[in-house]
Design an enzyme around this catalytic site. Structure first.
Site, mmCIF file in Angstrom:
data_model
loop_
_atom_site.group_PDB
_atom_site.id
_atom_site.type_symbol
_atom_site.label_atom_id
_atom_site.label_comp_id
_atom_site.label_asym_id
_atom_site.label_seq_id
_atom_site.Cartn_x
_atom_site.Cartn_y
_atom_site.Cartn_z
ATOM 1 N N GLU A 255 -20.017 -25.532 2.378
ATOM 2 C CA GLU A 255 -19.463 -26.880 2.318
ATOM 3 C C GLU A 255 -19.184 -27.285 3.755
ATOM 4 O OE1 GLU A 255 -16.620 -29.347 2.994
ATOM 5 O OE2 GLU A 255 -15.370 -28.034 1.770
ATOM 6 N N CYS A 294 -13.208 -32.906 6.195
ATOM 7 C CA CYS A 294 -14.647 -32.877 5.950
ATOM 8 C C CYS A 294 -15.077 -34.048 5.088
ATOM 9 C CB CYS A 294 -15.041 -31.556 5.286
ATOM 10 S SG CYS A 294 -14.155 -31.225 3.748
#
Length: 686
Positions: A255, A294
């Site tokens: 990720e 993120c």
């Protein structure tokens, strides 16, 4: 202070020459971080030989109960975690995402597992698949815990949530973990981890912690292990192709940071509530965690004719952001994780300016506490890309409070700009026009792991662009890493091995603890509704007496329910129907079957809990005779609440067939059944 790692059941102190981590606000020393001296091979063996067997002794429900107890234990101590969180640069609002968000994931997965998973040590994934004409050869998928270790490598921006959101599904699956937090904020992770160990809730070997580098850890992994990584795409790609991971096909879930976008619909006008929502969302995503997320919005894609209005509104919102010591209530945004991170962000900013981006707005450098030189402070910065197709903002990410405005002329252009990110974790679409939302969603869906469609109807309850939720997938294609985390039960399955089993029906019952149609059944002189939960056996069955359906049955049921559908009551219309005659109501058959198998006296069966998988297969006409078979399909003990009598849910497979032996209806019913008062634990076994 020196941070400790937790390895092979003991705390181990790092070396004196470790990495010095400083306070993000004042630049003061916080901790030395080093993993020197750790035996990584021993950690892996300990997880496999001690942690794994200890976890696999328990069922999904029992492990879920541990997770809930652990979340409660940590929640009672969260104020001490907040005190450390301020040192990372996080405001109290930022800490809510990290600390409370992490605990919420534990609570959510605990509830999910007890609600949607069986009280077993394995998971039966689907319905039996018939592989032969006579039905004596069936197939099914059964999932079992991997007999390895899950290695979790986390980023610095969410030292608590990053750890807990990975641990939750893996621990429920029964797989031990080795957690490796990012060095810059490892002191907060270590504090939470230390509390988890002190609680004594998890079995020995379930979790271990590495503060510092991973050394030769990857050299000791094999095909039963897995790796999850959160961090930069460049680092993730290097780790993913480690020779030993490739040689053993070790699952690697990545990720990575991505260039997420927010798109303002063409139909939205200044003054619309959606316009205000868009500006608020962009400003929030630029400043929460100082833009170090993120999922943060990096590209702000707006219609050309709304560009000036959006720019002015964002300037107004960002000019109100106050910087400083996050402990102070009037501070809206804290620093980046440190001065080194600020230099990295400023370096990317210079590259973006060299590639045509212009600084449209930069916030005030005034501080309300903190040290500008030693800390990581940086004002929110809004860029403008006059030539969005040539913009470096599609390739370069300043991991801080920075976003770039990009104008578009048509919805197709907006979609193309969004896709230029080459794969994102999340994108937002803000519009009240459903057709516009549909066009943008399907245009962007292939390049995004999650899409938020925000408007006036969901704004009050929306968790926002940047908030991953435990029940939804967190991950994305391409640059975002092509991985998936969370996603409810889907996340748990990442740590389970799916095995297709082929066998006869009775053997499948023995493997799955779930009755399969066609398997041998057991009958007893005692009616199954007269038995307690513990006394009922999988495959225990009751064959009822018969009943002939009459015209009076059909007419009375129609009068009772008001269902005068022509196939039941119109002789001429029914003759021309697909049935060729009048037929009984499907729901009459279910009601009649209940009359055949229900034992009416009070007893251990307390209530009907539901009905599932109903299928009407053959019509039943006037004069046809029906009979039913009721079989115990599966059992799941419920956790009793204080003061409640202990119960369990029993699922019964029901088959109704006619005088020719043809099946006319199939379904499952669920009943709440009393457990013996002295028995509190599940009887399920693998």
């Amino acid at each position: 202070m020196k941070l400790h790692s937790y390895a092979v059941g003991a705390w181990q102190q790092g070396a004196d020459d470790g990495t010095l981590v400083t306070d993000a606000v004042y630049g003061e020393p916080v901790a030395l971080v080093s993993s020197q001296g750790l035996d990584f091979g021993a950690m892996v063996r300990y997880a496999r030989e001690v942690g794994g067997p200890n976890l696999r002794k328990y069922t999904f429900h029992e492990r879920a109960a541990m997770l809930r107890a652990l979340a409660q234990y940590l929640q009672a101590r969260k104020e001490q975690f907040y005190a450390l969180s301020y040192k990372t640069g996080a405001t109290q609002y930022d800490g809510w995402f990290d600390i409370d968000g992490g605990l919420g994931t534990f609570f959510s997965y605990s509830s999910l597992a007890r609600r949607e998973l069986p009280n077993e040590r394995f998971l039966v994934e689907d319905d039996p698949l018939t592989l032969s004409k006579q039905g004596t050869f069936l197939g099914r998928h059964i999932l079992v815990p991997r007999e390895g270790v899950a290695v979790h490598i986390n980023a610095y921006n969410f030292p608590v949530w990053g750890m807990l959101e990975k641990l939750a599904p893996g621990l429920i699956a029964g797989v031990p973990a080795i957690v490796k937090p990012a060095t810059q904020t490892a002191y907060l992770t270590e504090a939470v981890f230390r509390a988890m160990i002190e609680s004594g809730i998890l079995p020995e070997g379930a979790i271990q912690l590495i503060c510092g580098g991973i050394g030769d850890l990857f050299e000791h992994l094999n095909e039963q292990d897995s790796v999850t990584f959160t961090g930069s795409a460049a680092t993730g790609r290097k780790l993913k192709v480690h020779p030993n991971l490739v040689a053993h096909a070790v699952p690697f879930n990545m990720e990575a940071d991505s260039l997420n976008c927010a798109i303002l619909g063409q139909s939205v006008e200044p003054g619309d509530l959606e316009f205000e929502l868009f500006v608020k969302e962009v400003a929030r995503e630029m400043t929460v965690k100082a833009g170090q997320k993120c999922t943060a919005i990096r590209r702000v894609i707006v219609p050309k004719d709304k560009l000036e209005a959006v720019l002015e509104a964002l300037k107004q919102a960002l000019s109100q952001v106050t910087l400083g010591d996050p402990r102070r209530p009037e501070v809206r945004m804290g620093p980046l994780v440190g001065a080194a991170q600020r230099r990295d962000v400023q370096g990317v900013l210079e590259q973006l300016k060299a590639q045509g981006c212009e600084v449209a707005f930069q916030g005030s450098s005034e501080l309300l506490g903190g040290d500008w030189e030693k800390g990581g402070f940086m004002p929110p910065t809004l860029l403008y890309s006059p030539k969005p197709w040539e913009s470096g903002a599609h390739d370069l990410e300043p991991f801080g409070p920075v976003a770039t405005l990009m104008p578009y002329g048509s919805l197709d252009e907006a979609i193309a700009l969004a896709r230029r990110g080459k794969g994102s974790l999340v994108g937002s679409i803000v519009t009240y026009n459903r057709q516009e939302a549909r066009t943008l969603f399907f245009g962007c869906a292939t390049h995004h792991g999650r899409m938020l469609i925000l408007n006036r109807e969901n704004a009050q309850e929306s968790t926002g662009h940047g908030s991953p939720l435990p029940l939804l997938v967190h991950g994305g294609p391409g640059r975002a890493g092509a991985g998936e985390e969370l996603g409810g039960v889907r996340g748990i399955k990442h740590y389970l091995q799916r095995c297709a089993v082929q066998a006869d029906p009775t053997t499948l019952v023995a493997l799955s603890n779930e009755y399969v149609r066609g398997a041998k059944v057991r009958e007893d002189v005692v009616h199954p509704f007269r038995k307690y939960f513990e006394d009922l056996e999988i495959g225990e069955s009751l064959l009822t007496h018969r009943r002939t359906v009459t015209e009076a049955d059909i007419v009375n049921f129609a009068n009772l329910t008001g269902d005068y559908f022509y196939a039941h009551v119109d002789e001429i219309g029914a003759r021309d129907s697909i049935f060729g005659k009048r037929v009984a109501h499907g729901y009459f058959l279910i009601s009649a079957a209940a009359g055949l198998f229900v034992s009416p006296a009070p007893g251990p069966v307390l209530a009907n809990y539901g009905l599932e998988h109903l299928r009407f297969i053959e019509p039943v006409g006037i004069g046809d005779t029906i009979q039913a078979r009721l079989t115990v399909k599966s059992k799941s003990a419920k956790d009793p609440k204080p003061g409640e009598r202990p119960t369990g849910v029993v699922t019964w497979a029901v088959e109704i067939f006619n005088q020719e032996g043809k099946t006319v209806a199939l379904y499952d019913i669920l009943t709440l059944v009393e457990r013996k008062p002295a028995v509190q634990n599940s009887t399920a076994s693998a």
